[in-house]
Design a protein around this motif. Structure first.
Motif, PDB file in Angstrom:
ATOM      1  N   SER A   1       0.571  -1.144  -0.040  1.00  0.00           N
ATOM      2  CA  SER A   1       0.006   0.067   0.029  1.00  0.00           C
ATOM      3  C   SER A   1       0.827   1.152   0.046  1.00  0.00           C
ATOM      4  CB  SER A   1      -0.793   0.013   1.236  1.00  0.00           C
ATOM      5  OG  SER A   1      -2.043  -0.911   1.220  1.00  0.00           O
ATOM      6  N   VAL A   2       2.301   1.267   0.079  1.00  0.00           N
ATOM      7  CA  VAL A   2       3.027   2.394   0.165  1.00  0.00           C
ATOM      8  C   VAL A   2       3.080   3.082  -1.216  1.00  0.00           C
ATOM      9  CG1 VAL A   2       5.310   3.249   0.386  1.00  0.00           C
ATOM     10  CG2 VAL A   2       4.632   1.309   2.013  1.00  0.00           C
ATOM     11  N   SER A   3       2.750   4.589  -0.930  1.00  0.00           N
ATOM     12  CA  SER A   3       2.732   5.182  -2.483  1.00  0.00           C
ATOM     13  C   SER A   3       3.286   6.554  -2.005  1.00  0.00           C
ATOM     14  CB  SER A   3       1.243   5.213  -2.586  1.00  0.00           C
ATOM     15  OG  SER A   3       0.887   5.747  -3.891  1.00  0.00           O
ATOM     16  N   GLY A   4       3.467   7.207  -2.936  1.00  0.00           N
ATOM     17  CA  GLY A   4       3.958   8.755  -2.608  1.00  0.00           C
ATOM     18  C   GLY A   4       5.333   8.908  -3.167  1.00  0.00           C
ATOM     19  N   SER A   5       5.870  10.136  -2.610  1.00  0.00           N
ATOM     20  CA  SER A   5       7.305  10.639  -3.249  1.00  0.00           C
ATOM     21  C   SER A   5       8.171   9.456  -2.794  1.00  0.00           C
ATOM     22  CB  SER A   5       7.576  11.926  -2.832  1.00  0.00           C
ATOM     23  OG  SER A   5       7.734  12.012  -1.414  1.00  0.00           O
ATOM     24  N   GLY A   6       9.266   9.315  -3.729  1.00  0.00           N
ATOM     25  CA  GLY A   6      10.417   8.623  -3.308  1.00  0.00           C
ATOM     26  C   GLY A   6      10.161   6.998  -3.695  1.00  0.00           C
ATOM     27  N   VAL A   7       8.745   6.905  -4.296  1.00  0.00           N
ATOM     28  CA  VAL A   7       8.294   5.656  -4.700  1.00  0.00           C
ATOM     29  C   VAL A   7       8.200   5.317  -5.962  1.00  0.00           C
ATOM     30  CG1 VAL A   7       6.655   4.045  -4.400  1.00  0.00           C
ATOM     31  CG2 VAL A   7       7.571   5.202  -2.325  1.00  0.00           C
ATOM     32  N   LYS A   8       8.610   4.283  -6.694  1.00  0.00           N
ATOM     33  CA  LYS A   8       7.902   3.953  -8.062  1.00  0.00           C
ATOM     34  C   LYS A   8       7.210   2.763  -7.871  1.00  0.00           C
ATOM     35  CE  LYS A   8      11.636   6.178 -11.084  1.00  0.00           C
ATOM     36  NZ  LYS A   8      10.610   7.362 -11.520  1.00  0.00           N
ATOM     37  N   HIS A   9       6.413   2.384  -8.971  1.00  0.00           N
ATOM     38  CA  HIS A   9       5.876   1.303  -8.935  1.00  0.00           C
ATOM     39  C   HIS A   9       6.118   0.358 -10.038  1.00  0.00           C
ATOM     40  CE1 HIS A   9       3.186   2.662  -5.857  1.00  0.00           C
ATOM     41  NE2 HIS A   9       2.477   1.718  -5.882  1.00  0.00           N
ATOM     42  N   VAL A  10       6.308  -0.731  -9.945  1.00  0.00           N
ATOM     43  CA  VAL A  10       6.383  -1.909 -10.751  1.00  0.00           C
ATOM     44  C   VAL A  10       5.086  -2.374 -11.338  1.00  0.00           C
ATOM     45  CG1 VAL A  10       7.543  -3.982 -11.252  1.00  0.00           C
ATOM     46  CG2 VAL A  10       8.751  -2.462 -10.061  1.00  0.00           C
ATOM     47  N   LEU A  11       4.902  -2.479 -12.592  1.00  0.00           N
ATOM     48  CA  LEU A  11       3.916  -3.173 -13.157  1.00  0.00           C
ATOM     49  C   LEU A  11       4.559  -4.555 -13.937  1.00  0.00           C
ATOM     50  CD1 LEU A  11       0.722  -3.452 -13.530  1.00  0.00           C
ATOM     51  CD2 LEU A  11       0.830  -1.740 -15.348  1.00  0.00           C
ATOM     52  N   LYS A  12       4.096  -5.458 -13.630  1.00  0.00           N
ATOM     53  CA  LYS A  12       4.372  -6.950 -14.308  1.00  0.00           C
ATOM     54  C   LYS A  12       3.072  -7.541 -14.974  1.00  0.00           C
ATOM     55  CE  LYS A  12       4.341 -10.745 -13.109  1.00  0.00           C
ATOM     56  NZ  LYS A  12       3.790 -12.182 -13.064  1.00  0.00           N
ATOM     57  N   ALA A  13       3.088  -8.043 -16.164  1.00  0.00           N
ATOM     58  CA  ALA A  13       2.431  -8.999 -16.782  1.00  0.00           C
ATOM     59  C   ALA A  13       2.865 -10.219 -17.347  1.00  0.00           C
ATOM     60  CB  ALA A  13       1.571  -8.192 -17.840  1.00  0.00           C
ATOM     61  N   SER A  14       2.433 -11.263 -16.945  1.00  0.00           N
ATOM     62  CA  SER A  14       2.790 -12.519 -17.709  1.00  0.00           C
ATOM     63  C   SER A  14       2.154 -12.796 -19.003  1.00  0.00           C
ATOM     64  CB  SER A  14       2.571 -13.751 -16.880  1.00  0.00           C
ATOM     65  OG  SER A  14       3.097 -13.463 -15.523  1.00  0.00           O
ATOM     66  N   LEU A  15       2.829 -12.737 -20.065  1.00  0.00           N
ATOM     67  CA  LEU A  15       2.135 -12.720 -21.462  1.00  0.00           C
ATOM     68  C   LEU A  15       1.811 -14.011 -21.842  1.00  0.00           C
ATOM     69  CD1 LEU A  15       3.678  -9.877 -23.711  1.00  0.00           C
ATOM     70  CD2 LEU A  15       2.120  -9.672 -21.793  1.00  0.00           C
ATOM     71  N   ASP A  16       0.476 -14.420 -21.939  1.00  0.00           N
ATOM     72  CA  ASP A  16       0.107 -15.542 -22.331  1.00  0.00           C
ATOM     73  C   ASP A  16       0.583 -15.986 -23.739  1.00  0.00           C
ATOM     74  OD1 ASP A  16      -1.240 -17.872 -21.932  1.00  0.00           O
ATOM     75  OD2 ASP A  16      -3.168 -17.047 -22.478  1.00  0.00           O
ATOM     76  N   ASP A  17       0.640 -14.960 -24.680  1.00  0.00           N
ATOM     77  CA  ASP A  17       1.042 -15.122 -26.155  1.00  0.00           C
ATOM     78  C   ASP A  17       2.527 -15.527 -26.077  1.00  0.00           C
ATOM     79  OD1 ASP A  17      -1.410 -14.489 -26.570  1.00  0.00           O
ATOM     80  OD2 ASP A  17      -1.062 -12.685 -27.560  1.00  0.00           O
ATOM     81  N   ASP A  18       3.588 -15.116 -25.321  1.00  0.00           N
ATOM     82  CA  ASP A  18       5.017 -15.410 -25.526  1.00  0.00           C
ATOM     83  C   ASP A  18       5.333 -16.109 -24.252  1.00  0.00           C
ATOM     84  OD1 ASP A  18       6.994 -12.605 -25.512  1.00  0.00           O
ATOM     85  OD2 ASP A  18       5.612 -13.432 -24.072  1.00  0.00           O
ATOM     86  N   LYS A  19       4.720 -16.117 -23.301  1.00  0.00           N
ATOM     87  CA  LYS A  19       4.897 -17.156 -22.201  1.00  0.00           C
ATOM     88  C   LYS A  19       6.398 -16.191 -21.145  1.00  0.00           C
ATOM     89  CE  LYS A  19       1.796 -20.374 -21.811  1.00  0.00           C
ATOM     90  NZ  LYS A  19       0.689 -19.264 -22.200  1.00  0.00           N
TER      91      LYS A  19
END
Ligand code: FRU
Length: 539
Positions: free
Chosen positions: A219-237
């Motif tokens: 839940s941490v958010s705000g300044s000094g923080v970046k967010h990683v978004l990850k997806a597992s692509l079904d098409d190329d595994k």
């Protein structure tokens, strides 16, 4: 069957028999790390998906527990699929997972431990009102799965989760808000969408600190923080991630670099690695990443040997403060408990075209840390070398250039009829810029005919003044390799037939035509993890 038994790992997590895929709902509770996983109790191929369950005090030694959840309700009778845990501020544990229904639709379901005071969390209760979410209008009934760990909304009064899906060929992440995990509101639009990336499985979304080395709770958010978004692509595994900034008011995530967006930019791992998931370890204030490593032999071989897949060694994940443009992944420090008998080689000179065998006691169970320096003059004198190089398409370690390849060969036999080179390959473009590639070459990894043999790898940032550094964890049929402290990672499954157990060898090599390389290596024999089944038999 003797050959196949050599392929079983000694310190990676594996069930005793049968098929395993994604890690599910990892969490730390009352002194134990819990790992759940997609499991087929009946065979070494995918099906009848059930939640396997194991616990560990240190992420290395494991106790297999009875199944946590089996497919036994109309909403998950075709499989208790992937899900994630959320630990609420009052200590409650909420598990959300995807059920594959009797009529093959994907729905989200809620489960919780029957008894929170049980450190082993042996019994799980499925909520009587399941399913809690069904595919919304416009979303395919087979494109709605793998809920994440929840994070708090900006007011702190609601929880949010994201679920991967697709619209036509655009991969998307849907966001829902809930107070009680039983009823949900879908937020407008998508948190993020990337055209052409197809179905997003096993989405993961978490903060990383830009200045601290500790991990952050979800839940941490705000300044000094970046967010990683990850997806597992079904098409190329493959598992793709990007660093970006999360705006919780708008509920949008924006990549730092649109050219390195989710699914078109960086991967966690350039080898075999999929359906990964992180969790925040409140015990040691770190974020830990688990990933599923599948087999690359034939299904027939899996059935014959009676098992398929391993989990990666859990990795600590953090923001790379030096480059600012990638995460760092590193094996959890607990794996070092298995190290014994260090063997060291300092300043080994490797002229162009040289191979040097290194003597170790347990060559198929190793932790190798090596660094390499290129002789500066040769470096300076190079005009242009191998512009356009790419590990997967440039011919592996046998292809010689002015400035590479150099590295280690693991799981090699005496005559090198088998061996897996893990190496750096430096190139110099016509623009005068040097680039470094980090590769794993499976082309000669096995004399067996029916296994995949490819060259994996990608570029790795090497900053001014840094040596080329690698670490490889070798465990019979898996090699997990980390370059430059974990900027680029490659996991290989290899199936040696001669380079097994004590017959395996390790080599240093420099196959460049022009440069000399100086190598320094530390190697540890790795013990086997203690993996037992519950209940423990009295001896
Ligand atoms: C990823 C995945 C998930 C799904 C699960 C089923 O490998 O396909 O999307 O929930 O495996 O086993």
């Amino acid at each position: 069957n003797a050959i196949l038994s050599w392929q079983r790992t000694a310190y990676h997590f594996q069930p005793e028999h049968n098929w395993m895929n994604d890690p599910n709902g990892p969490l730390f509770h009352k002194g134990w790390y819990h790992l759940f996983y997609q499991y087929n109790p009946d065979s070494a191929v995918w099906g009848n998906i059930t939640w396997g369950h194991a616990v560990s005090k240190d992420l290395i030694h494991w106790l297999h527990l009875p199944f946590a959840m089996v497919p036994d309700h109309w909403y998950d009778i075709n499989g208790v699929w992937t899900g994630s845990a959320t630990i609420l501020p009052d200590g409650q544990i909420v598990m959300l997972y995807t059920g594959d229904t009797y009529d093959v639709k994907q729905v989200q379901c809620l489960a919780y431990p029957a008894n929170l005071s049980d450190p082993l969390l042996l019994d799980w209760v499925k909520y009587s009102g399941n399913p809690v979410l069904v595919p919304p209008p416009g979303i395919g009934a087979k494109d709605f799965r793998d809920p994440t760990t929840a994070w708090l909304s900006p007011d702190g009064d609601k929880w949010r989760i994201t679920i991967g899906s697709k619209v036509n060929t655009t991969g998307i992440s849907l966001v829902y808000e809930t107070v009680d995990f039983k009823t949900y509101d879908m937020l407008d639009g998508y948190m993020h969408a990337v055209p052409g990336t197809g179905m997003w499985e096993c989405v993961d979304f978490y903060p990383v600190s830009m200045s601290e080395i500790n991990g952050l709770d979800t839940s941490v958010s705000g300044s000094g923080v970046k967010h990683v978004l990850k997806a597992s692509l079904d098409d190329d595994k493959n598992d793709y991630y990007a660093l970006g900034v999360y705006d919780p008011i708008e509920d949008k995530w924006i990549p730092d670099d649109p050219k390195l967006d989710v699914g078109i930019g960086l991967r966690y791992d350039y080898g075999k690695y999929y359906a990964s998931k992180t969790f925040y370890d409140q015990n040691k204030q770190r974020r830990i990443l688990w990933g599923w490593i599948r087999e690359t032999d034939s299904e027939y071989a899996d059935i014959w040997k009676g098992w398929a897949s391993v989990q990666s060694i859990p990795r600590t994940v953090m923001f790379d403060q030096k480059t600012g443009s990638n995460i760092l992944q590193w094996p959890v420090s607990e794996v070092e408990e298995l190290r014994s008998e260090i063997v060291e080689f300092d300043n080994v000179k490797l002229g162009p075209g040289s191979i040097v065998p290194l003597k170790v006691d347990t060559p198929s169970q190793l932790d190798i840390v090596a660094s390499f320096e290129i002789d500066e003059d040769a470096f300076e004198g190079t005009v242009e070398a191998d512009a356009g190089y790419s590990c997967p398409t440039s011919g592996g370690a046998a292809n010689r250039g002015e400035l590479g390849p150099f590295g280690v060969i693991v799981l090699g036999d005496k005559t090198l009829s088998e061996g897996t080179p893990i190496y750096f390959y430096v190139t110099k473009g016509t623009n005068g810029k040097f680039e470094t590639h980090f590769c794993a070459d499976e082309l000669r990894s096995s004399l067996a005919p029916d296994v995949d043999k490819v060259v994996y790898g990608s570029k790795v940032p090497v900053l001014h003044g840094e040596k080329y550094s690698l670490r490889s964890l070798v465990d019979h049929s898996i090699v997990e390799s980390f370059a430059q402290g974990g900027r680029t990672v490659i996991t290989s499954r290899v199936y040696p037939t001669r380079a097994v157990d004590g017959a395996a060898r390790v080599y240093l090599f420099n196959n460049a035509t022009k440069v000399s390389v100086t190598a320094s290596v530390k190697m540890w024999n790795m013990g086997s993890a203690d993996i037992r089944t519950f209940p423990l038999n009295e001896q």
